[in-house]
Design a protein around this motif. Structure first.
Motif, mmCIF file in Angstrom:
data_model
loop_
_atom_site.group_PDB
_atom_site.id
_atom_site.type_symbol
_atom_site.label_atom_id
_atom_site.label_comp_id
_atom_site.label_asym_id
_atom_site.label_seq_id
_atom_site.Cartn_x
_atom_site.Cartn_y
_atom_site.Cartn_z
ATOM 1 N N TYR A 132 0.551 -1.223 0.114
ATOM 2 C CA TYR A 132 -0.184 0.150 -0.256
ATOM 3 C C TYR A 132 0.826 1.342 -0.747
ATOM 4 O O TYR A 132 0.537 1.959 -0.627
ATOM 5 N N GLU A 133 2.037 1.443 0.182
ATOM 6 C CA GLU A 133 3.189 1.912 0.420
ATOM 7 C C GLU A 133 3.651 2.986 -1.079
ATOM 8 O O GLU A 133 3.676 3.849 -1.532
ATOM 9 N N PRO A 137 -1.264 6.650 -3.357
ATOM 10 C CA PRO A 137 -2.859 7.264 -2.513
ATOM 11 C C PRO A 137 -4.308 6.892 -2.558
ATOM 12 O O PRO A 137 -4.792 6.666 -1.868
ATOM 13 N N ASN A 138 -4.575 7.762 -4.055
ATOM 14 C CA ASN A 138 -6.103 8.128 -4.248
ATOM 15 C C ASN A 138 -6.776 6.445 -4.518
ATOM 16 O O ASN A 138 -7.371 6.126 -4.260
ATOM 17 N N ALA A 140 -5.029 3.645 -3.423
ATOM 18 C CA ALA A 140 -4.630 2.781 -2.105
ATOM 19 C C ALA A 140 -5.833 3.441 -0.976
ATOM 20 O O ALA A 140 -6.227 2.324 -0.222
ATOM 21 N N ALA A 141 -6.712 4.286 -1.012
ATOM 22 C CA ALA A 141 -7.197 5.241 0.080
ATOM 23 C C ALA A 141 -8.754 4.313 -0.985
ATOM 24 O O ALA A 141 -9.343 3.907 0.005
ATOM 25 N N GLU A 162 3.924 8.956 6.879
ATOM 26 C CA GLU A 162 3.658 9.970 5.555
ATOM 27 C C GLU A 162 2.634 8.831 5.163
ATOM 28 O O GLU A 162 1.820 10.200 4.210
ATOM 29 N N ALA A 163 2.825 7.985 4.715
ATOM 30 C CA ALA A 163 1.401 7.249 3.711
ATOM 31 C C ALA A 163 0.159 6.824 3.963
ATOM 32 O O ALA A 163 -0.534 7.476 3.352
ATOM 33 N N GLU A 166 -1.372 10.602 3.402
ATOM 34 C CA GLU A 166 -1.961 10.561 2.061
ATOM 35 C C GLU A 166 -2.914 9.981 1.855
ATOM 36 O O GLU A 166 -4.282 9.976 0.716
ATOM 37 N N ILE A 167 -2.863 8.855 2.591
ATOM 38 C CA ILE A 167 -4.289 7.903 2.111
ATOM 39 C C ILE A 167 -5.292 8.214 2.681
ATOM 40 O O ILE A 167 -6.381 8.562 2.045
ATOM 41 N N ASN A 170 -7.178 10.975 1.316
ATOM 42 C CA ASN A 170 -8.413 10.772 -0.132
ATOM 43 C C ASN A 170 -9.143 9.860 -0.060
ATOM 44 O O ASN A 170 -9.342 9.481 -0.888
#
Length: 187
Positions: A132-133, A137-138, A140-141, A162-163, A166-167, A170
């Motif tokens: 997922y990292e 991010p979009n 993964a979200a 950080e990852a 971002e997820i 999103n």
């Protein structure tokens, strides 16, 4: 020939007397035994002339020795019984210990299996977190919004902050808020 004849007659007479004496002793012994069957041999022997007086002296000593031996025998019997009881108790305790040892070994084996399963699950979650990292991010979200919250939280705990940020940015705001509450431990 007269001397030889007298000598042989004398030998025969002595032999006859010895046989009669032996028979008399046997008869007297039989008579004493049949007369008093309940008396022990030592008490019967005391009734014999000449021999009886000597036996009376030694019989009192013998009696005290017999009494001492009987006491010792009863003490030894009591000790043997005590030792047998203790041995029985030790065997019982040993069997209980063996049973408990077996149960502990079984529990240990189950715990080791569970530990291996949990470690494998953690490794799997860490690997998934790395996937997922590496994703956008979009994307993964979008995928994480369809997963159960507990699974997403386990994945987030194994990702870089950080990852995760971002997820979450999103995701749908309501879903992100619910996950944030669960991450903080409020629910």
């Amino acid at each position: 020939m007269g001397v030889e004849n007298k000598s042989s007659q004398f030998k025969i007479a002595i032999f006859g007397l010895i046989v009669l004496l032996i028979l008399a002793i046997i008869f007297a012994g039989w008579f004493l035994i049949s007369r008093s069957k309940s008396l022990p041999l030592s008490s019967m022997m005391t009734r014999i002339p000449f021999v009886g007086a000597r036996l009376v002296k030694s019989s009192s000593n013998e009696q005290s020795l017999v009494e001492q031996l009987e006491k010792e025998k009863s003490l030894l019997d009591a000790e043997w019984q005590k030792l047998n009881r203790q041995a029985s108790e030790i065997n019982k305790k040993q069997k209980e210990l063996e049973k408990k040892e077996w149960e502990l070994n079984e529990r240990e084996a189950k715990l080791n299996q569970e530990k291996a399963r949990v470690e494998q699950t953690l490794d799997d979650i860490k690997n998934i977190a790395q996937y997922y990292e590496l994703m956008a991010p979009n994307k993964a979200a979008t995928i994480m919004e369809t997963l159960e919250d507990e699974v997403v939280i386990r994945i987030f705990k194994n990702m870089k902050k950080e990852a995760v940020a971002e997820i979450l940015a999103n995701m749908d705001p309501k879903k992100a808020a619910a996950l944030t509450k669960k991450l903080s431990g409020e629910q």
